[in-house]
Scaffold this active site. Structure first.
Site, mmCIF file in Angstrom:
data_model
loop_
_atom_site.group_PDB
_atom_site.id
_atom_site.type_symbol
_atom_site.label_atom_id
_atom_site.label_comp_id
_atom_site.label_asym_id
_atom_site.label_seq_id
_atom_site.Cartn_x
_atom_site.Cartn_y
_atom_site.Cartn_z
ATOM 1 N N GLU A 1 0.847 -1.260 0.140
ATOM 2 C CA GLU A 1 0.123 0.075 0.149
ATOM 3 C C GLU A 1 0.824 1.115 0.147
ATOM 4 O OE1 GLU A 1 -3.057 -0.620 -0.639
ATOM 5 O OE2 GLU A 1 -3.024 -2.775 0.006
ATOM 6 N N CYS B 1 -1.323 9.806 2.526
ATOM 7 C CA CYS B 1 -1.068 9.094 1.298
ATOM 8 C C CYS B 1 -1.969 9.460 0.196
ATOM 9 C CB CYS B 1 -0.970 7.882 1.347
ATOM 10 S SG CYS B 1 -2.237 7.122 2.207
HETATM 11 P P1 NAD Z 1 9.371 4.585 3.286
HETATM 12 O O1 NAD Z 1 8.665 3.785 2.053
HETATM 13 O O2 NAD Z 1 10.237 5.437 3.413
HETATM 14 O O3 NAD Z 1 9.176 3.810 4.669
HETATM 15 C C1 NAD Z 1 8.223 2.901 5.117
HETATM 16 C C2 NAD Z 1 8.711 1.757 5.936
HETATM 17 O O4 NAD Z 1 9.509 0.945 5.246
HETATM 18 C C3 NAD Z 1 9.553 2.159 7.285
HETATM 19 O O5 NAD Z 1 9.098 1.430 8.161
HETATM 20 C C4 NAD Z 1 10.904 2.060 6.740
HETATM 21 O O6 NAD Z 1 11.742 1.934 7.937
HETATM 22 C C5 NAD Z 1 10.690 0.793 5.773
HETATM 23 N N1 NAD Z 1 12.046 0.797 4.893
HETATM 24 C C6 NAD Z 1 12.792 1.585 4.355
HETATM 25 N N2 NAD Z 1 13.416 1.197 3.504
HETATM 26 C C7 NAD Z 1 13.539 -0.254 3.680
HETATM 27 C C8 NAD Z 1 14.100 -1.413 2.981
HETATM 28 N N3 NAD Z 1 15.080 -0.994 2.101
HETATM 29 N N4 NAD Z 1 13.802 -2.711 3.282
HETATM 30 C C9 NAD Z 1 12.681 -2.798 4.244
HETATM 31 N N5 NAD Z 1 12.116 -1.677 4.724
HETATM 32 C C10 NAD Z 1 12.488 -0.487 4.556
HETATM 33 O O7 NAD Z 1 7.835 5.663 3.555
HETATM 34 P P2 NAD Z 1 7.589 6.590 4.627
HETATM 35 O O8 NAD Z 1 8.329 8.051 4.399
HETATM 36 O O9 NAD Z 1 7.835 5.912 6.099
HETATM 37 O O10 NAD Z 1 6.154 6.888 4.738
HETATM 38 C C11 NAD Z 1 5.650 7.725 3.580
HETATM 39 C C12 NAD Z 1 5.049 7.225 2.317
HETATM 40 O O11 NAD Z 1 4.086 6.004 2.750
HETATM 41 C C13 NAD Z 1 4.392 8.181 1.435
HETATM 42 O O12 NAD Z 1 4.703 7.709 0.132
HETATM 43 C C14 NAD Z 1 2.937 7.798 1.688
HETATM 44 O O13 NAD Z 1 1.951 7.973 0.494
HETATM 45 C C15 NAD Z 1 2.753 6.190 1.995
HETATM 46 N N6 NAD Z 1 1.792 5.750 2.618
HETATM 47 C C16 NAD Z 1 0.915 5.029 1.964
HETATM 48 C C17 NAD Z 1 -0.263 4.602 2.719
HETATM 49 C C18 NAD Z 1 -1.483 3.557 1.856
HETATM 50 O O14 NAD Z 1 -2.209 3.150 2.638
HETATM 51 N N7 NAD Z 1 -1.297 3.452 0.703
HETATM 52 C C19 NAD Z 1 -0.475 4.848 3.880
HETATM 53 C C20 NAD Z 1 0.216 5.587 4.550
HETATM 54 C C21 NAD Z 1 1.688 6.225 3.894
#
Ligand code: NAD
Length: 518
Positions: free
Chosen positions: A284, A318
């Site tokens: 997501e 998001c």
């Molecule tokens: P992000 O992708 O940077 O991180 C998300 C999670 O992934 C964190 O826990 C992070 O530590 C982990 N992560 C990062 N790199 C990783 C790797 N290489 N391997 C495994 N895990 C890793 O996102 P963010 O900045 O924390 O959140 C914002 C983003 O999330 C925005 O794009 C937002 O739109 C999206 N979002 C989507 C929804 C939805 O339901 N579609 C809901 C909330 C947020």
């Protein structure tokens, strides 16, 4: 502008004081807060720690132990043992009713400690109280919904039926075993609830990987889970950086299923890792939501509603609106009203009464947003409000001003998600033109049409490619309706919060039984 319009305001803070129990939890007797593995607080072999702070004041709230490769392996082993039940009844042998009772006990404890969890959301996550309080209600709502789904779900074996001469066939639906939830920082409580409740009720043991910016609520929920009586290893919490802890989870073949919520780039990279050893993954991800405003809409009223949604969690939501397509007949009036709404947002510290636009989560995000504001102009956007850094007296956080740009069809100045109170407004000749422009984005999470003509709005909304299509509302979520993204915003499957989500946490097998040959 009508009187009704002026009553619509942005999500607003009431004065918030952290309860002593939150401070005590964060201090942890002077020791860093450990991960939770097999019911124990774990410091970790790397002996590495990181600090989590309040983005509005930069006050360090707590020091957290980072979980590495070895701790992830330990957590997978602990969760596997809890699932199988090495010494006693495994989680997979519990009935749905037994799981429901523990889940609802956990919800009661969350209700008891509501103020602590609100403090996690307000202080660690930087949210205003009005939004944090709404988020908190999702814990119970989500748990109750998935308890109902689980009670009626078809788990276990179907009746065997003849499928060929002398051969009977049946299906067998069972939990995966160990599943992980990788959670972003913008809605920590909501997204932790959306992950753990369907996963646990389906019979899985879970690893929660909170975002490094907001680890506190998952750690607190992990602590409450122990008090609720979950057997050790059923719920494990693994704080740490994405590239260390998250990557270790993705690389561990003992994790059978990953629910990832975050940005598209990270989701795609984790998927590639999971594919190496066959871990299933659901994603997501981000959005760049569109709103189409038809000529029959009241521009003042709709500009305020759209402004409220765009500014939800300071634009760090998001599915929210960052691209507006407005009929050119009402465009000037709409733009004036939207400018007034954005310019009138009260920028301040999120715990102070009246704040509507607080600090963004970290310095990296702030730099990214500032760059995106400049790039919008470089790509042909015309600044209505140019954004830039904001100063808040007595608070040293990551504050930014709202940004609003005018654009025109053919000028693609807003191609990627900008996680802030940021929007482009594009006057259009027709609804058809608006729809084409809205659907041109590679994202597809949430979109809306604003009109008095509901049947026309519904007909248009159905033609968005997004997973959530709305008329006269946005950022809508209801249990039972799928919440998921199309394009680079998500996949596979129908999304979260629906029956299909529950079944995502199960695997189905076919079993054939033939007569003994001979
Ligand atoms: P992000 O992708 O940077 O991180 C998300 C999670 O992934 C964190 O826990 C992070 O530590 C982990 N992560 C990062 N790199 C990783 C790797 N290489 N391997 C495994 N895990 C890793 O996102 P963010 O900045 O924390 O959140 C914002 C983003 O999330 C925005 O794009 C937002 O739109 C999206 N979002 C989507 C929804 C939805 O339901 N579609 C809901 C909330 C947020």
């Amino acid at each position: 502008m009508s009187n009704v319009a002026s009553k619509i305001q942005a999500f607003t803070a009431a004065k918030f004081e952290s309860p002593p129990k939150f401070t005590e939890f964060c201090r942890n007797g002077g020791k860093p807060l450990g991960g939770i593995i097999g019911g124990r607080s774990v410091r970790g072999m790397m002996n590495a720690t990181f600090e989590t702070s309040d983005p509005g004041s930069l006050e360090v709230l707590a020091t957290i132990c980072e979980m590495g490769h070895s701790e992830v392996a330990d957590a997978v082993n602990a969760a596997t043992r809890a699932f199988q039940g090495d010494s006693g009844k495994g989680w997979k042998h519990t009935t749905v009713e037994e799981r429901r009772q523990l889940v609802m006990k956990l919800v009661e404890l969350c209700d008891r400690d509501r103020d602590v969890l609100l403090a996690c959301e307000v202080r660690d996550g930087g949210k205003v109280s009005e939004l944090a309080e709404g988020d908190f209600t999702q814990i119970r709502a989500c748990a109750e919904y998935f308890c109902r789904v689980a009670a009626g779900a078809e788990l276990g074996e179907t009746e065997a039926r003849p499928v060929a001469d002398g051969v009977k066939g049946l299906t067998c639906r069972e939990p995966w075993g160990v599943v992980a939830g990788i959670i972003p920082w913008n809605y920590p409580i909501v997204l932790t609830a959306w992950f753990i409740f369907p996963a646990l009720l389906a019979g899985n043991c879970v690893l929660i990987k909170p975002a490094e910016d907001t680890p506190l609520s998952a750690l607190y929920i992990g602590k409450l889970a122990e008090e609720a009586g979950f057997p050790p290893g059923v719920i494990n919490v693994l704080p740490g950086r994405g590239e260390i802890t998250g990557q270790s989870i993705a690389e561990n073949p003992g994790v059978r299923f990953i629910s990832f919520t975050g940005s598209p780039g990270v989701g795609q990279s984790i998927l590639r890792t999971c594919d190496l050893h066959g871990t299933r993954m659901k994603r997501e991800m981000g959005g760049n939501g569109a709103a189409i405003v038809l000529a029959d809409a009241d521009p003042g009223l709709v500009a305020r509603w759209i402004g409220r949604y765009t500014n939800q969690h300071f634009g760090q939501t998001c599915c929210t609106i960052h691209r507006v397509f407005v009929d050119q007949k009402i465009a000037d009036e709409f733009i004036d009203a939207q400018r007034a709404f954005f310019a009138g947002l009260k920028i301040g510290y999120q715990s102070n009464a009246g704040t509507q636009l607080g600090a963004v989560v970290n310095a990296t995000q702030r730099a990214r947003i500032l760059r995106a504001q400049q790039e919008t102009i470089a790509r042909g956007g015309e600044a209505i409000l140019a954004g830039g850094v904001a100063e808040v007296r007595d608070h040293n956080g990551y504050y930014l001003k709202p940004a609003l740009f005018r654009t025109r069809p053919g000028v693609d100045c807003n191609p990627a998600e900008v996680f802030h109170t940021f929007a482009t407004i594009c006057p259009v000749e027709s609804a058809e033109q608006a729809l084409q422009l809205a659907n041109r984005s590679p994202y597809g999470l949430g979109a809306s049409v604003w009109t008095r003509d509901i049947p026309r709005g519904v007909a248009l909304a159905k033609r968005f490619r997004d997973g959530t299509c709305q008329v006269n509302c946005h950022n809508s979520i209801a249990y039972g309706l799928p919440y998921g993204g199309q394009g680079i915003s998500g996949g596979p499957g129908g999304g979260v919060n629906c029956e299909e989500t529950f079944y995502d946490y199960t695997q189905i097998k076919a079993l054939y039984v033939a007569e003994y040959p001979g």
